[in-house]
Scaffold this active site. Structure first.
Site, PDB file in Angstrom:
ATOM      1  N   ASP A 345       0.867  -1.183   0.000  1.00  0.00           N
ATOM      2  CA  ASP A 345       0.000   0.000   0.000  1.00  0.00           C
ATOM      3  C   ASP A 345       0.894   1.220   0.000  1.00  0.00           C
ATOM      4  O   ASP A 345       2.058   1.142   0.379  1.00  0.00           O
ATOM      5  CB  ASP A 345      -0.773   0.076   1.326  1.00  0.00           C
ATOM      6  CG  ASP A 345      -1.880  -0.927   1.393  1.00  0.00           C
ATOM      7  OD1 ASP A 345      -2.325  -1.375   0.342  1.00  0.00           O
ATOM      8  OD2 ASP A 345      -2.294  -1.250   2.530  1.00  0.00           O
ATOM      9  N   ASP A 658      -4.753  -3.494   4.941  1.00  0.00           N
ATOM     10  CA  ASP A 658      -5.233  -3.062   6.254  1.00  0.00           C
ATOM     11  C   ASP A 658      -6.738  -3.254   6.428  1.00  0.00           C
ATOM     12  O   ASP A 658      -7.201  -3.631   7.480  1.00  0.00           O
ATOM     13  CB  ASP A 658      -4.840  -1.604   6.545  1.00  0.00           C
ATOM     14  CG  ASP A 658      -5.099  -0.677   5.367  1.00  0.00           C
ATOM     15  OD1 ASP A 658      -5.807  -1.096   4.438  1.00  0.00           O
ATOM     16  OD2 ASP A 658      -4.596   0.458   5.383  1.00  0.00           O
ATOM     17  N   ASN A 724      29.106 -35.644  10.541  1.00  0.00           N
ATOM     18  CA  ASN A 724      28.572 -37.015  10.528  1.00  0.00           C
ATOM     19  C   ASN A 724      29.237 -37.849   9.448  1.00  0.00           C
ATOM     20  O   ASN A 724      29.597 -39.005   9.657  1.00  0.00           O
ATOM     21  CB  ASN A 724      27.064 -36.992  10.284  1.00  0.00           C
ATOM     22  CG  ASN A 724      26.301 -36.482  11.489  1.00  0.00           C
ATOM     23  OD1 ASN A 724      26.902 -36.121  12.493  1.00  0.00           O
ATOM     24  ND2 ASN A 724      24.991 -36.432  11.395  1.00  0.00           N
ATOM     25  N   THR A 767      30.212 -33.061  21.559  1.00  0.00           N
ATOM     26  CA  THR A 767      31.007 -31.917  21.084  1.00  0.00           C
ATOM     27  C   THR A 767      30.359 -31.191  19.902  1.00  0.00           C
ATOM     28  O   THR A 767      30.596 -30.013  19.711  1.00  0.00           O
ATOM     29  CB  THR A 767      32.443 -32.338  20.713  1.00  0.00           C
ATOM     30  OG1 THR A 767      32.362 -33.458  19.854  1.00  0.00           O
ATOM     31  CG2 THR A 767      33.249 -32.668  21.943  1.00  0.00           C
ATOM     32  N   ASP A 768      29.544 -31.861  19.117  1.00  0.00           N
ATOM     33  CA  ASP A 768      28.934 -31.211  17.951  1.00  0.00           C
ATOM     34  C   ASP A 768      27.764 -30.283  18.294  1.00  0.00           C
ATOM     35  O   ASP A 768      27.445 -29.368  17.534  1.00  0.00           O
ATOM     36  CB  ASP A 768      28.394 -32.267  16.970  1.00  0.00           C
ATOM     37  CG  ASP A 768      29.486 -32.726  16.015  1.00  0.00           C
ATOM     38  OD1 ASP A 768      30.611 -32.232  16.149  1.00  0.00           O
ATOM     39  OD2 ASP A 768      29.174 -33.554  15.144  1.00  0.00           O
TER      40      ASP A 768
HETATM   41  P1  ATP Z   1      -3.609   3.010   0.009  1.00  0.00           P
HETATM   42  O1  ATP Z   1      -4.413   2.029  -0.773  1.00  0.00           O
HETATM   43  O2  ATP Z   1      -2.221   3.101  -0.448  1.00  0.00           O
HETATM   44  O3  ATP Z   1      -3.743   2.905   1.478  1.00  0.00           O
HETATM   45  P2  ATP Z   1      -5.471   5.216  -0.134  1.00  0.00           P
HETATM   46  O4  ATP Z   1      -5.637   5.467   1.306  1.00  0.00           O
HETATM   47  O5  ATP Z   1      -5.444   6.395  -1.031  1.00  0.00           O
HETATM   48  O6  ATP Z   1      -4.165   4.456  -0.466  1.00  0.00           O
HETATM   49  P3  ATP Z   1      -8.058   4.168  -0.137  1.00  0.00           P
HETATM   50  O7  ATP Z   1      -8.119   4.195   1.333  1.00  0.00           O
HETATM   51  O8  ATP Z   1      -8.648   3.023  -0.886  1.00  0.00           O
HETATM   52  O9  ATP Z   1      -6.581   4.235  -0.613  1.00  0.00           O
HETATM   53  O10 ATP Z   1      -8.690   5.518  -0.666  1.00  0.00           O
HETATM   54  C1  ATP Z   1      -9.000   5.715  -2.021  1.00  0.00           C
HETATM   55  C2  ATP Z   1      -9.425   7.147  -2.261  1.00  0.00           C
HETATM   56  O11 ATP Z   1     -10.606   7.426  -1.531  1.00  0.00           O
HETATM   57  C3  ATP Z   1      -8.422   8.161  -1.792  1.00  0.00           C
HETATM   58  O12 ATP Z   1      -7.483   8.466  -2.779  1.00  0.00           O
HETATM   59  C4  ATP Z   1      -9.268   9.359  -1.493  1.00  0.00           C
HETATM   60  O13 ATP Z   1      -9.503  10.133  -2.649  1.00  0.00           O
HETATM   61  C5  ATP Z   1     -10.567   8.748  -1.042  1.00  0.00           C
HETATM   62  N1  ATP Z   1     -10.618   8.702   0.432  1.00  0.00           N
HETATM   63  C6  ATP Z   1      -9.717   8.165   1.249  1.00  0.00           C
HETATM   64  N2  ATP Z   1     -10.078   8.291   2.523  1.00  0.00           N
HETATM   65  C7  ATP Z   1     -11.256   8.926   2.520  1.00  0.00           C
HETATM   66  C8  ATP Z   1     -12.161   9.347   3.544  1.00  0.00           C
HETATM   67  N3  ATP Z   1     -11.917   9.139   4.812  1.00  0.00           N
HETATM   68  N4  ATP Z   1     -13.272   9.983   3.166  1.00  0.00           N
HETATM   69  C9  ATP Z   1     -13.535  10.204   1.869  1.00  0.00           C
HETATM   70  N5  ATP Z   1     -12.746   9.831   0.870  1.00  0.00           N
HETATM   71  C10 ATP Z   1     -11.613   9.204   1.174  1.00  0.00           C
END
Ligand code: ATP
Length: 944
Positions: A345, A658, A724, A767-768
């Site tokens: 990521d 994650d 061995n 010893t080994d």
């Molecule tokens: P990675 O996959 O590397 O963790 P990322 O956090 O950008 O990257 P996502 O979490 O899938 O990946 O988010 C994708 C997109 O959604 C982001 O680029 C952003 O534009 C939008 N985004 C991320 N977080 C939020 C949020 N909390 N609320 C609204 N839009 C969001």
């Protein structure tokens, strides 16, 4: 002990108030910490007791279950029988010595097993499941094992439910209960009481231990913990899963079996030769031959290896944990070392995840947001370096930030180190920005939230529905610009809402791309006022249907700096022949820029976008995945396809994740890696490695550690098998060439043996052992990160290693036998006049010294023995101990009787050391030739 008494039936049939009452808890406040401690003491930990661990006694007995040890026990019995048949006049030395060696060996085995277990237990403790509970009015994370009846658990997407509980809050809550009911479809949850007769699968107002929250949020009062949960009821069905042996462990046990068969052949030849050629007549002679045959078998088969392997893997895993890489199963220690692609990521792993909004694009221009940052909560909007003047730009910029703070799940909490915002880092960035500008934050309080559609990686946006004080309802939406702009039909400019024409849309998208290309993470903000005629939104339903006909307010640019150590880690990974692939949900332009800055992909490289991926069939994807370095705007489902494509190209894939939707991809990857801090419990469950610090650099450190461990295992395999081989060949050649070497002539006894059975056992089991263990802790001699990853089918013991083992074994046996010959009258080397006992002691000592020197040789397949010679003090300690033990066995009278040795003179010791040193000269020459050949091959390749 307080548990749900069930006076009015099971908790699902009772009102929440009745359940909370019976369990003595205020659901708005949770239990007091002291009450929770008292309840835990009364009820015991919230754990399933599946199988009690074996008592030490049984584990000790298990050490004797090894076929070779049984073999030795039989040998003891034969020795005792012979001693008894001969009148039982003297002490049964052989029987006692062999028995003592068996006991020492079993004790060593037990110690190693216990050590490995401790290391594994410590590791398991590090990846214990956690739960969020409400205690004394505050949210705290506790180990799920510390949950008690009456606790208020707070559930969110990706959580593993820690105990059975009665729900009193459920927002779009769904649980997957397959682990309990076998039902694979997610179960919708709600809070109303149900009839008493409701079956387990339909108890929608309950959550159950061991199940997973697929989506939504909720709160429940814990009704049962530990074995009293529904899962506890079926726990006996879940008998403890024994960890399957690792590929290496399987290879070693296969090797053991093969050697066992070979050695039986050799033992038979030795026994038959001795019986026929040396004319063994007395029962004592026959017993001595039999014992030698048995010890030969013990010498040849690496029976200590499996125990040694588990110790080295477990201790290695513990070392990885110290570097924040928590391995959840031993085989992954091995697999890590052979990873060839790391899919990672971006956000929070390659970058710090500390997001700051620094720019706001609106229809009337761009403003920069500057401020003191998180510690100093004041900031302002600048246009061309000057404070923004009142007007549409300032108004829209503030409005954009306010919307971001409204469509938001982060909140300020008071911690030990002051007030800070907690939640998703994008959400936190908006909350902090709103507070920096003060006005948007004040305005937020004028809106009451009545519904929400949470952010998911698939939707790439989040919306909330609010009502202001005048009663008007609004939808506020923030999300990826490419997604959100498509849902907008108008654009705000100051007090006006203008039509979002195609020209305007195209211009805006161009501006967003330019911002992304600078490495900014971009998010768009939009809203819509709901007319009175629109259906009133349900309190907590989905507002997805309101996400249309939106008014765009602006786009923000967020900085998320790369982690400082990541650039170096990526260089190291590339040197080690690993491909690093970025898979992100972020904008392709942002992704490509960050990838270029970090050295993942050359600047100008293109990202494969999620949309493109969807259009590729599996064969095309395989083709693309062979070279792609950056995937952007991907949905979690794409990750699974990418893993499969890479694997079918023969790659060994490590993949990070994650969110709960990443779990299938992590399961499919060779090494699924979950984020320890931001990862959900379900993702951690699916992973083989957990990064305690969410840091990419930790993955590379773990790969290095994995390679070092694998190398160390090869080192002691090389060492033990060489030693061995030396023992077996000494006996074999000693028996076959006894006449040539002057051994038979040296004694008037009918039977003369080149080595005694007890001497063979001494080398092999005493010893080994030390050096082999010490080699498991060896530091990196040849730089492991300067070679290509090990192939999937590559054996731990390859042809080159067998060649080294055979050549060392031959050298050991020839030098040991020649040492004997040197001190015996006759034979190949004339001039000796010692007794057989003295000459044999000298040969025996040469063999021990040669084995100890082989320990140093074995540290590398190619590097000189001098490289990093003093780096491993354990090895020096164990070798010096071996020398000390050998001196003792030669001079201490009791040991002389036990091991049939005789005191040596200075000339003997000199000869032993000189002869033994041949193993070093021979190995050094062999390695030098190999190094030269390797250089020649690589220059030839370069020439081509
Ligand atoms: P990675 O996959 O590397 O963790 P990322 O956090 O950008 O990257 P996502 O979490 O899938 O990946 O988010 C994708 C997109 O959604 C982001 O680029 C952003 O534009 C939008 N985004 C991320 N977080 C939020 C949020 N909390 N609320 C609204 N839009 C969001």
């Amino acid at each position: 002990m307080l548990t749900w008494s069930g006076e009015s039936g099971d908790p699902h049939a009772a009102d929440v108030a009745a359940v909370a009452d019976a369990l003595g808890v205020d659901v708005e406040r949770g239990l007091d910490a002291s009450e929770a401690v008292a309840r835990l003491a009364a009820s015991g930990p919230n754990e399933l007791i599946v199988d009690a661990p074996d008592p030490l006694r049984r584990r000790l007995l298990r050490q004797f279950a090894d076929p070779l040890i049984l073999f030795l026990l039989v040998a003891v019995a034969i020795a005792l029988l012979a001693w008894w048949a001969e009148g039982a006049s003297s002490v049964p030395v052989d029987a006692i010595v062999i028995a003592a060696i068996i006991v020492v060996n079993a004790a060593l085995g037990l110690v190693q097993e216990v050590r490995a277990d401790h290391a594994l237990k410590a590791l398991a403790d590090l990846s214990q499941p956690m739960s969020t509970v409400l205690r004394e009015g505050a949210l705290v994370r506790v180990r799920s094992a510390a949950l008690v009846a009456g606790d208020v658990v707070v559930l969110a997407e990706g959580d593993r439910v820690g105990a059975d509980g009665r729900l009193f809050q459920a927002h779009s809550l769904q649980a997957s209960e397959a682990s309990l009911t076998g039902e694979s479809a997610p179960v919708r949850k709600q809070t109303a009481a149900l009839p008493q007769a409701t079956s387990l699968g339909d108890r929608s107002n309950m959550v159950f231990a061991g199940t997973a929250i697929g989506r939504g949020t909720g709160r429940a009062v814990v009704t049962e913990t530990g074995m009293r949960t529904e899962l506890g009821g079926v726990a006996d069905l879940l008998s403890r899963t024994e960890e399957a042996p690792t590929p290496l462990q399987r290879e070693v046990s296969r090797l053991g079996r093969a050697l066992g068969i070979i050695v039986i052949g050799i033992a038979l030849v030795v026994i038959i030769t001795l019986t026929l050629v040396q004319d063994a007549r007395t029962p004592a002679d026959l017993v001595a031959i039999l014992l030698l045959g048995v010890s030969l078998a013990v010498a040849a088969v690496p029976e200590g290896l499996p125990a040694l392997l588990s110790v080295v893997l477990a201790v290695g895993a513990q070392r990885m944990a110290k570097r924040n890489a928590i391995v959840r199963s031993l085989p992954s220690v091995e697999t890590l070392g052979s990873a060839s692609v790391i899919c990672t990521d971006k956000t929070g792993t390659l970058t710090t995840g500390e997001m700051t909004i620094t720019r706001v694009l609106t229809s009337s221009g761009t403003a920069d947001l500057i401020g003191g940052g998180r510690e100093d909560p004041s900031g302002e909007l600048l246009v061309d370096g000057r404070p923004a003047a009142p007007g549409p730009l300032l108004e829209d910029a503030r409005r954009a930030i306010r919307i971001g703070a409204l469509a938001n799940d982060a909140q300020f909490v008071d911690g030990d180190d002051g007030r800070h915002a907690e939640g998703d880092s994008t959400d936190v960035a908006f909350l902090v920005a709103a507070h920096m500008l003060a006005r948007p934050a004040e305005e937020v309080s004028a809106f009451e939230r009545i519904a929400s559609a949470p952010f998911t990686s698939e939707r790439k946006r989040m919306s909330t529905v609010h009502r202001d004080r005048a009663g008007a309802a609004f939808v506020f939406c923030k999300g990826a610009p490419d997604v959100l702009i498509a849902l907008c039909t108008r654009i705000r400019r100051g007090a006006d809402e203008l039509a979002l024409t195609d020209t305007l849309r195209a211009r805006l998208i161009g501006e967003v791309e330019a911002l992304s290309a600078e490495g900014f993470r971009t998010l768009a903000l939009a809203y819509r006022e709901l007319s009175d005629s629109a259906p009133a939104p349900a309190t907590q339903g989905s507002s997805a249907s309101y996400e249309e006909d939106l008014v765009l307010v602006g786009v923000v640019g967020i900085t998320d700096p790369p982690r400082p150590e990541v650039g170096e880690a990526i260089r190291e990974a590339h040197d080690a022949g690993l491909r690093v692939v970025m898979i992100t949900g972020d904008h392709p332009m942002t992704a490509v820029r960050v990838a270029a800055d970090l050295g993942i992909a050359p600047s100008g490289a293109e990202a494969v976008a999620g949309m493109q991926l969807a259009a590729l069939d599996e064969a095309q994807l395989r083709h693309v995945s062979a070279t792609a370095r950056v995937y952007a705007r991907v949905a979690p489902g794409d990750k699974l396809r990418i893993v499969r494509a890479l694997q079918s190209e023969g790659e060994i894939v490590a993949m990070t994740g994650d969110g709960v939707n990443d779990a299938p991809a992590l399961k499919a990857a060779d090494i699924g890696i979950a984020m320890g801090r931001t990862g959900t419990e379900v993702t951690k469950d699916a992973a083989k490695l957990i990064l305690a610090d969410d840091n990419f650099a930790t993955i590379v450190a773990a790969v290095r550690e994995g390679r070092v461990i694998f190398d160390n295992i090869r080192k002691f395999l090389r060492y033990l098998l060489s030693s061995n081989m030396g023992e077996v060949l000494t006996i074999f050649f000693g028996v076959v060439f006894a006449g040539v070497l002057g051994i038979t002539q040296a004694s008037s006894e009918s039977l003369v043996l080149p080595l005694l059975a007890t001497q063979v056992l001494w080398i092999n089991l005493v010893t080994d052992s030390g050096p082999a263990l010490a080699m498991g802790m060896d530091p990196d001699v040849d730089d492991v990160m300067h070679r290509v990853p090990r192939g999937r089918s590559e054996h731990a013991i390859d042809g080159a290693m067998w060649a080294a083992i055979v050549s060392t074994g031959m050298t050991m046996s020839v030098t040991a036998l020649l040492t004997m010959d040197l001190f015996l009258p006759g034979g190949l080397l004339p001039g000796g006049s010692d007794t057989l006992a003295v000459a044999r002691t000298a040969g025996f000592t040469t063999l021990v010294f040669a084995a100890l020197l082989t320990a140093f040789n074995s540290r590398s397949a190619t590097s000189s023995v001098l490289s990093g010679l003093f780096a491993n003090r354990w090895l020096w300690g164990s070798v010096l101990l071996g020398v000390g033990l050998q001196i003792a066995v030669v001079y201490v009278p009791v040991l002389q009787v036990a091991f049939g040795t005789a005191p040596l003179q200075a000339a003997h010791w000199a000869a032993c050391v000189g002869m033994a040193s041949f193993v070093v000269w021979v190995e050094e020459s062999r390695k030098a030739i190999m190094r030269r050949a390797a250089v020649r091959v690589s220059t030839d390749l370069e020439d081509e």
